[in-house]
Motif scaffolding. Structure first.
Motif, PDB file in Angstrom:
ATOM      1  N   ALA A 250       0.845  -1.200   0.000  1.00 21.55           N
ATOM      2  CA  ALA A 250       0.000   0.000   0.000  1.00 21.55           C
ATOM      3  C   ALA A 250       0.878   1.247   0.000  1.00 21.55           C
TER       4      ALA A 250
ATOM      5  N   ASN B 171       0.329   0.524  -4.510  1.00 18.67           N
ATOM      6  CA  ASN B 171      -0.595  -0.417  -5.155  1.00 18.67           C
ATOM      7  C   ASN B 171      -1.982  -0.280  -4.562  1.00 18.67           C
ATOM      8  N   ASP B 172      -2.965  -0.693  -5.336  1.00 20.90           N
ATOM      9  CA  ASP B 172      -4.260  -0.913  -4.706  1.00 20.90           C
ATOM     10  C   ASP B 172      -4.185  -2.297  -4.066  1.00 20.90           C
TER      11      ASP B 172
ATOM     12  N   PRO C 225      -7.235  -0.187 -10.043  1.00 19.93           N
ATOM     13  CA  PRO C 225      -8.141  -0.220  -8.895  1.00 19.93           C
ATOM     14  C   PRO C 225      -8.842  -1.578  -8.805  1.00 19.93           C
TER      15      PRO C 225
ATOM     16  N   SER D  11     -11.404  -4.307  -6.155  1.00 22.30           N
ATOM     17  CA  SER D  11     -12.369  -4.251  -5.058  1.00 22.30           C
ATOM     18  C   SER D  11     -12.559  -5.595  -4.373  1.00 22.30           C
TER      19      SER D  11
ATOM     20  N   ALA E 229      -0.743   1.881  -8.409  1.00 20.65           N
ATOM     21  CA  ALA E 229      -2.038   2.029  -9.077  1.00 20.65           C
ATOM     22  C   ALA E 229      -2.362   3.493  -9.294  1.00 20.65           C
TER      23      ALA E 229
ATOM     24  N   LEU F  13      -4.755   5.727  -8.561  1.00 21.21           N
ATOM     25  CA  LEU F  13      -5.923   6.001  -7.722  1.00 21.21           C
ATOM     26  C   LEU F  13      -6.170   7.506  -7.729  1.00 21.21           C
TER      27      LEU F  13
ATOM     28  N   TYR G  94      -3.619   8.585   1.409  1.00 21.12           N
ATOM     29  CA  TYR G  94      -4.239   7.273   1.630  1.00 21.12           C
ATOM     30  C   TYR G  94      -3.685   6.611   2.884  1.00 21.12           C
TER      31      TYR G  94
ATOM     32  N   ASN H 281      -4.115   2.457   4.713  1.00 20.07           N
ATOM     33  CA  ASN H 281      -4.702   1.130   4.552  1.00 20.07           C
ATOM     34  C   ASN H 281      -5.508   0.826   5.810  1.00 20.07           C
TER      35      ASN H 281
ATOM     36  N   GLU I  18      -8.471  -2.184   2.827  1.00 22.51           N
ATOM     37  CA  GLU I  18      -8.350  -1.550   1.510  1.00 22.51           C
ATOM     38  C   GLU I  18      -7.723  -0.180   1.718  1.00 22.51           C
ATOM     39  N   PRO I  19      -7.092   0.366   0.687  1.00 25.94           N
ATOM     40  CA  PRO I  19      -6.586   1.734   0.805  1.00 25.94           C
ATOM     41  C   PRO I  19      -7.770   2.693   0.866  1.00 25.94           C
TER      42      PRO I  19
END
Lengths: 621, 337
Positions: free
Chosen positions: A39, A43-44, A76, A78, A230, A232, A237, A239, A415-416
């Motif tokens: 993170a 990265n996502d 991204p 999920s 990623a 984003l 951000y 995590n 998740e971030p």
């Protein structure tokens, strides 16, 4: 040290890694550290921790296997991914439990030292799977993690048995090399986490470096890989797990309401972390009371609300059942209160550490009498923050208990999260009533505790306010005065008024939005933690040229006001749920639509593939 | 109402009609509370009466204060939240033996051990009244009721022993036939910091009439009630001819003439060891033999809500006032541009 793998790292778009070992092997920590480093790298990331209910099941047994899956991606994402590409197995049991999930042809990295007779037997292997060709078709790397860790730590004078405990850091070091992760965040972490215990810091650092250097120096591995950061949306951000986000949501709700918070709670998996996190933030004026039982937890929270604070109670399914009667009281006395249910597998004690979303109908109807409460559901770890503030907003504005649903997958998954600024948070403050609100027949000013505002909410006058003394209770009350009343017409009026108050909240919540092909034949309707898997599945189906749309309900009672219209526009509706079809029952009953269920109650979240296949099946050729 | 908090009995009476059965002991308890409050430096807006379910639990409706008639057995839990939220409030919990010792026994003992600031009035009538006459957790063995036509086989609680066992810091007993005694005990319970537990022998004249008359009727009191007074020898009887001694086998009743005055137990309600108070609570198994009344125990221990508040203050001194922005950024973060 020069890298013997001279080729530059291969760029890959994403990778799914599952770390698996004995519950004493520190796999959750290993996975969490790898996630954090990824993170911070940009990265996502989405994670799925999975651990047994027993604190320490017998070492080496199948029941004692603990695992942590993480997907890291330059796009991204999920979900934590469907099938892992890489399995790190610290012992035979971990291999046996997790091999089925691994993609065909995937990479297996085993701690070969642990593949000896006793452990093989405990895992139920008649023959050593590393020797009987049963792993043909996989890429297997045998790494003597235990002995190399012992060797690395032995130089520091650490006893072999203590050194053995650091082998998870060896594994982390190796995977960090393999995926070109920065090592400083992990070294910093080791220093912070084990501060004051130099021996442990040294051992873990040595093991981590040994694992990393093992990748650098051996020719075992043909390639190393990298996953680019990623793209984003811009911002800061962090995590975050669902439970931490939820706890911070409680803190934020108190701040945004301008009220002290009281959390009444009894420890229960998987909700206890919220109590732990909140109890660290007393400087916000937050009172956390570890109550004698679930009922006392909600009782104290309701008492605090009566006294003018913002009351919360956190639990999981068994606790929610115990809180039912007190929730009914909160409905009757019409005070703000947020009840948070981190759902887990049921019924009864069920699967304490596994996820399920089967408390929806209990949240809706699990009280005696006509006892409506608003129900809000969180749909991702970071959304737990926003859903908590929303639940508190409704509770305060409408003087009602609100049920907030999360689940084990959101609670422990990460998740971030693009952090909001304080100005992005809504003002949810409400005013206490401080003066009489009614004039009696004799012209005297008086206070009527059940004289409602245009939202049908009753005034909130708190003890300590001169002249507004009043009594509330669970007996039916006369409209307006709040005096005890057994009058039949009054009861009918009050039941309908309480129902109308909750139904009226529909005008005050966001409309539901459709994503994907708006004019599709099929709508996938979800709620709660299924969002990630549904979104991924629908995106893939759209990429395949399928005509499909999706929508997600965060407010389940009342439903968004446009939901009925929306559902009527689609010929087919598919409702994936981690229960046996509870939301689909609700929408079928409410809107007379032919919603089809896709259900899963295995204690595991949906994979995107499962939903994708269901979409294919519904749409046919 | 002035700042001096001068009130009259009338100021404490709500406009709701009292609906207990005529002749119920609850009336005299309500009167004792409403007569006492004008004598205390308290304001109606700072008083909160919380109850569970049962006849006694209607009490808050009759008080011109804040109040909540909550659910069965849970009053101490609700009251705990109120006491934690606002230290300026005077929180009273009212309930019967079924409410507080049966369905709500758990909350009672935990409120007592936490020592959270509230007065707990236990109306003990040894029967379920509101549900029309079943035996209760304080009914005697053999009690014939609607649910025990052949007599109860349940062993009863001794509420004073239970409270002492829960390490309550203030434990007292009084009865509904003696307004002056009730007022004095309530006054002392109110002045205590922490959880103050008061058992009130209360007559249910419909379902368990006369349960306590052997000890509480005017003609029997001097010989059947043993007044506990701090610093004084424990004596009773028309001519104070009886007394209590503490021996290896516990507390027992003696003729003063037999043992001499100096041998009598001198009551020390501040004894930090609850053992002797417990022995005194076991003097009578049932209200058919000489029974101690008064304050069994009155000791000091940190109060829960205050200790919890203290932690908030300490946290603010240590961490500074809560800063939401700082909290959100308290874990490792990274920038995406």
């Amino acid at each position: 040290m020069p890298d013997t793998v001279l080729r530059p790292p291969r760029e890959i778009e994403r990778v799914i890694i599952r770390f698996a070992g004995d519950s004493g092997d520190g796999m959750q920590l290993t996975g969490d550290r790898f996630t954090s480093a990824s993170a911070l790298f940009g990265n996502d990331v989405v994670t799925l921790p999975e651990y047994p209910a027993e604190i320490r099941a017998p070492a080496g047994s199948l029941a004692g296997v603990s695992a942590f899956q993480v997907q890291i991606s330059e796009q991204p994402i999920s979900t934590p991914g469907d099938a892992p590409n890489v399995l790190v197995a610290m012992n035979p049991a971990a291999l046996r439990v997790n091999i089925e999930a691994l993609e065909r042809g995937g990479v297996i990295i085993v701690n070969v030292d642990s593949f000896e007779d006793r452990n093989l037997e405990k895992a139920g292997y008649d023959d050593n799977p590393l020797e009987d060709n049963s792993l043909d078709g996989y890429v297997v790397y045998e790494v003597p993690m235990s002995s190399l860790t012992r060797k690395a730590c032995g130089q520091l004078g650490v006893k072999p048995r203590d050194a053995e405990r650091s082998k998870n850091f060896f594994a982390l070091g190796l995977i960090s090399w393999m995926y070109t992760r920065p090592i400083d965040p992990t070294l910093d972490f080791i220093n912070d986490r084990f501060e004051g215990n130099e021996r442990v810091i040294e051992a873990n650092t040595a093991a981590f470096r040994a694992g990393y250097n093992f990748g650098v120096t051996t020719e075992l591995f043909e390639y190393k890989y990298t996953v680019k950061p990623a793209e984003l949306p811009a911002g800061t951000y962090t995590n975050i797990t669902g439970n931490t986000a939820l706890a911070w949501g409680i803190v934020a709700a108190g701040v945004q309401a301008g009220l002290p918070v009281l959390l009444g709670s009894y420890p229960i998996t998987p909700a206890s972390d919220i109590l732990h996190e909140l109890s660290r933030h007393k400087n916000f004026g937050i009172r956390t009371m570890q109550a004698e039982d679930e009922i006392a937890g909600i009782g104290a929270a309701l008492g605090a609300s009566f006294a003018g604070q913002l009351g919360f109670t956190t639990t999981s399914g068994p606790g929610l059942a115990l809180k039912s009667e007190a929730m009914g009281l909160a409905v009757s006395v019409e005070l703000p209160l947020v009840i948070i249910d981190i759902q887990r597998g049921g019924p009864s004690t069920g699967l304490p550490t596994k996820t399920e979303a089967a408390d929806l109908l209990m949240a809706m109807y699990g009280r005696h009498g006509e006892s409506p409460v608003p129900v809000v559901a969180a749909h991702s770890p970071s959304h737990c923050f926003w859903a908590t503030i929303e639940a508190a907003r409704i509770a305060l504005k409408y003087r009602t208990p609100v049920l907030l649903l999360s689940d084990g997958y959101l609670a422990n998954g990460t998740e971030p999260w693009r952090l909001p600024t304080a100005t992005e948070l809504p003002d949810i403050s409400v005013a206490f009533t401080t003066s009489p609100n009614h004039t009696d027949d004799d012209g005297n000013d008086t206070f009527w505790p059940y004289k409602r505002d245009h939202n049908l909410a009753r005034p909130w006058a708190i003890p300590g306010t001169p002249g507004l003394m009043h009594r509330v209770g669970g007996l039916e009350k006369e409209d307006g005065t709040g005096n005890v009343s057994y009058d039949s017409q009054n009861h009918e009026h009050m039941v309908r008024t309480r129902a109308a108050k909750i139904a009226g909240i529909a005008a005050d919540i966001a409309e539901i939005e459709v994503e994907g092909d708006v004019d599709a034949d099929l709508l996938v309707l979800g709620w709660g933690s299924t969002l990630g898997a549904i979104a991924t599945a629908v995106d893939r189906a759209l990429d395949d040229g399928r005509r499909v749309a999706r929508a997600h309900v965060d407010h389940i009672n009342p439903f968004p006001r446009n939901l009925g219209d929306l559902l009527s526009r689609y010929e087919k509706i598919l409702v994936p749920e981690m229960n046996l079809g509870q939301l689909s029952k609700l929408v079928r009953a409410e809107f007379l639509v032919d919603a089809q269920s896709l259900t899963k109650v295995s204690g595991q979240p949906f994979t995107a593939l499962e939903i994708e296949e269901a979409i294919e099946e519904v749409l046919g050729d | 109402m002035t700042d001096q908090a001068t009130t009259t009995r009338q100021d404490w009476i709500s406009d709701q009609e009292v609906r207990w059965c005529p002749g119920c002991g609850d009336y005299s308890i309500l009167a004792a509370v409403q007569l006492l409050l004008p004598e205390l430096d308290v304001k109606p807006e700072n008083m909160v009466f919380i109850s569970g379910i049962g006849c006694a639990a209607r009490f808050p409706y009759y008080m011109e204060t804040y109040g909540m008639h909550s659910i069965h057995g849970r009053a101490p839990a609700v009251a705990s939240g109120i006491a934690m939220a606002n230290p300026d409030l005077d929180v009273w919990v009212v309930g019967g033996d079924g409410d507080m010792l049966s369905i709500g026994g758990n909350h009672l003992i935990h409120a007592l051990r936490r020592n959270i600031n509230m007065v707990i009035l236990l109306f003990n009538n040894q029967i379920y009244g509101l549900t029309k006459g079943q035996y209760s957790p304080t009914s005697e063995v053999g009690k014939v009721t609607k649910s025990t036509p052949f007599g109860s086989v349940d062993h009863p609680f001794n509420p004073i022993s239970l409270a002492l066992g829960a390490d309550a810091t203030f434990v007292a007993r009084t009865h509904d036939m003696d307004r002056k005694h009730m007022m004095e005990i309530f006054r002392r319970a109110h002045s205590h910091t922490g959880a103050a537990f008061v058992e009130i022998y209360q007559n249910c004249n419909v379902f368990n009439d006369g349960a306590f008359s052997e000890i509480t009727s005017k003609q029997n009191r001097s010989s059947m009630l043993i007044p506990l007074e701090h610093g004084k020898p424990v004596r009773f009887g028309d001519k104070l001819e009886k007394g209590v001694v503490i021996g290896d086998e516990g507390a027992r009743i003696v003729d003063v003439a037999d043992v001499g005055e100096d041998a009598l137990h001198v009551h020390d309600e501040g004894n930090t060891n609850p053992g002797i108070a417990f022995m005194l609570s076991r003097l009578a198994d049932s209200p058919h033999e000489p029974t101690p009344i008064g304050v069994f125990r009155h000791v000091h221990r940190p109060e829960y809500a205050e200790a919890a508040r203290h932690q908030l203050v300490e946290a603010q001194e240590r961490q500074g006032p809560g800063d939401l922005q700082a909290l959100l950024h308290s874990r490792p973060t990274w920038e995406v541009t």
